[in-house]
Design a protein around this motif. Sequence first.
Motif, short mmCIF file in Angstrom:
data_model
loop_
_atom_site.label_atom_id
_atom_site.label_comp_id
_atom_site.label_asym_id
_atom_site.label_seq_id
_atom_site.Cartn_x
_atom_site.Cartn_y
_atom_site.Cartn_z
N LEU A 1 0.88 -1.06 0.10
CA LEU A 1 0.02 -0.04 0.12
C LEU A 1 0.90 1.28 -0.08
CD1 LEU A 1 -2.80 -0.99 2.55
CD2 LEU A 1 -2.69 -1.03 0.12
N LEU A 2 1.99 1.04 0.57
CA LEU A 2 2.71 2.26 0.67
C LEU A 2 3.38 2.69 -0.74
CD1 LEU A 2 4.70 1.71 4.14
CD2 LEU A 2 3.56 3.73 3.53
N ALA A 3 3.98 1.55 -1.45
CA ALA A 3 4.43 1.57 -2.84
C ALA A 3 3.50 2.30 -3.71
CB ALA A 3 5.00 0.13 -3.37
N ALA A 4 2.06 1.89 -3.44
CA ALA A 4 1.08 2.37 -4.40
C ALA A 4 0.94 3.93 -4.16
CB ALA A 4 -0.33 1.48 -4.11
N ARG A 5 0.87 4.25 -2.88
CA ARG A 5 0.52 5.65 -2.76
C ARG A 5 1.76 6.58 -3.26
NH1 ARG A 5 -2.22 9.07 0.73
NH2 ARG A 5 -1.12 11.16 1.32
N ARG A 6 3.04 5.98 -2.94
CA ARG A 6 4.17 6.70 -3.41
C ARG A 6 4.31 6.91 -4.88
NH1 ARG A 6 8.10 3.49 0.85
NH2 ARG A 6 7.56 4.94 2.75
N GLY A 7 3.97 5.83 -5.42
CA GLY A 7 3.65 5.90 -7.11
C GLY A 7 2.71 6.83 -7.68
N CYS A 8 1.69 6.86 -6.93
CA CYS A 8 0.66 8.09 -7.19
C CYS A 8 1.27 9.52 -7.11
CB CYS A 8 -0.44 7.82 -6.32
SG CYS A 8 -1.89 8.92 -6.51
N GLU A 9 1.91 9.70 -5.90
CA GLU A 9 2.68 10.95 -5.72
C GLU A 9 3.39 11.16 -6.70
OE1 GLU A 9 5.34 13.27 -2.35
OE2 GLU A 9 4.07 11.61 -1.85
#
Length: 778
Positions: A651-659
């Motif tokens: 979930l952390l990787a997905a949010r960072r990718g979105c940012e």
Amino acid sequence: MARHAGVLPVEVSSFVDRRRERSELKRLLTTCRLVTVTGVGGVGKTRIALRVVAEVRRSVPDGVWWVELSALRDAELVPYAVAEVLGVQDDATPRPMEQVLADHLARRELLLVLDTCEHLIGACARLVERLLRAAPGLRVLATSRQALGAAEERVYPMSSLTVEPLREWSGVSDGVELFVERAQAAHRGFALTEDNREAVTRLCGRLEGIPLAIELAAVRVRALSVHEILDRLDDRFALLAGRARGGVAHRHETLQAAIDWSFELCSPAERVLWARVSVFAGSFDLAAVAEVCADDRLPAGELPAVVAGLVDKSVLLRDEHHDGVRCRLLDTIRDYGQERLEQTGERAVLLRRHRDYYLRMGKRFEADWCGPRQPAWRARLTSEHANLRAALDFCLGDRAEHQVGLELASALWFYWIACGFVREGRHYLDRALALNPEPSPARTTGLCVRVWLAVAQSDFAAASALLDQCRSQAQQQGEPITAAAEGWFAYLAGIVEMLSGNQPRAVVLGQRSSDLHRHGGDLGMGLICALTLQAMSLALAAEFDRAVAVAEQCRALCDQHGEQWMRSYADYIHSLAALGRGEHATAVAHARDAVRVKRVLGDRIGLAMTLDQLAVATATRRQAERAARLLGIAHQVWQTFGLPQLGSPDLLAARRGCERLARTALGDTAYQAAFDAGRALDPEAALAYAVDESPPQPRPEPSPDATGWAPLTRRERQVAELVGDGQTNREIAARLGIAKRTVDAHVEHILAKLGLDSRTQITARTTGRDPADPRADH
């Protein structure tokens, strides 16, 4: 979530001037960071605090937040009560709630009101000192029968109402005005006349200007003249003759005598009910009164009339709630009822009946949760939260009731987890498990719930250790472990593996859990949760087609039961998988559907996860500015937990990718501006923006209902109508039999509450004329 004003209690009756005290308190709040209003019960501490903060709230950047503590008995829950009001309901780490609050308030400028602190003095003082050190922009207003004794505290002793006019020409005193207003509310034909003015003044003097005592006496004008009320009070107060008047102790005795007299004037049935309803904390409805208080002495069929009698006598206060009519007792009246209940020898019996009623409610909730009534149950238990706490505290404070306390704490597991009270659930389960160390089915269930709560806080080490205990104790009970229990054990173990990033193992455990529940296990929530675990771990393992298939099974099963909470997780998972398959519009649609349900149920963990996913899906549709705003909105929810994305690496990787995607499209400056705009939105406006693509709106000022007068008290509405008739303040004062300065204050409050600027606009509101019409200007 974001910066917005808190909700203040509704004023259910008019407020009598107290201009001097209000001015002094407002001045103190500008110069002191902690002000405590002290005084005997019934002197009006809460009312003046409410009026003062309503008058200053527009000048406080991050709002005024009102925390009612009268129904709270467990000192350890004071920080939780504050957090609940502020919207910082839970934290996904085991950090102390005091620290979570300190971090939340560190950069905010707000006024926190702690109402009724006297039974929680130490806990309130410690929390306030901690928060004031951490948050330079914080100010605190407390009400208490005694000072907190905290650093930086400024104590403001609350005096009684004046009973003689301050000047010969100033009209009636505050005490007399209060009597007249309450008497007119009780008996429409009552008026202050030359014949009764002296008696009313003497009566208020006899009651030492104590507002609660005056109100209790005023309702008696339905049956007695003022002279008759005064004569009867003279007999009662003869017992106090010779005592020094004016001191705190004497005022307390005066109030006690007034309540004694009011109690004696009640019918026998009303006296019994007054004592018995004192076991309730906070508010209660008639159904609860019937279950807890009715017996041969007080038949259930007579209760509506008896309750109505106590409402008429101002012993019970009647409130309209979203789920119907509820009643409550003022703290002083409740304390008196508890003393009377103790004297009858019924206290232990009534506390057990109260506990039994809420235990039955908890078990009905648990059995009914997998169904269409989840939003209704969430609203019902929120209304009963204070009584549930009281029932738990009673059980955990009595050795003979410890196991029942564990049963109740466990029965509420979906309330703790799905409705945003993870920390409080952990608090009660920890206490209950410590008091019930021997293996038993109740302890096994409690440990199982406790595992889930640890997972919700990302405390995976504790969750694994507790799950081992759970299995071990289940094996020690001499009976084979049921398929349902094994299914839940597999599910909880799988959740830990999934959030730790071990998706292959999580997929296996999800499959095992669903197989166990299909073959002799729990075909309701057990199987639904298992399918959710299986689908999500498949989505995170990039097996998107399988994830969609399992999510669809889960959605179909939820629809079969009418279940919404886990169905919203299935929508969330479908969004994850759809995104993986390149179906960006589908991903956005499912994420929005999930947000709508999370919003209704108060599932803050699920809401934070789903807002992140909606931002990711939005970014893939090349809507970078909107994605940045959504990340800002989600950030506000995650801030109330402390551990973003529950510590899950996926979930952390997905949010960072979105940012990264949004920053690349917008540039750092534009990205940060959009992110900050989302973070600053009012919660309701933010979620409306998230689900329906409406443009973000600034938080609107409070507005009246269709009648135009919703925020006003009965007396303020009268004054507004007379202003609309063209009367001056002096004429209105004469018409209503109150002081002109009180009318001045009412007009100020009307303007503030309705967001108006002039008497002309009040007239326009009452007459329906355009404010620009010269005929409206008086």
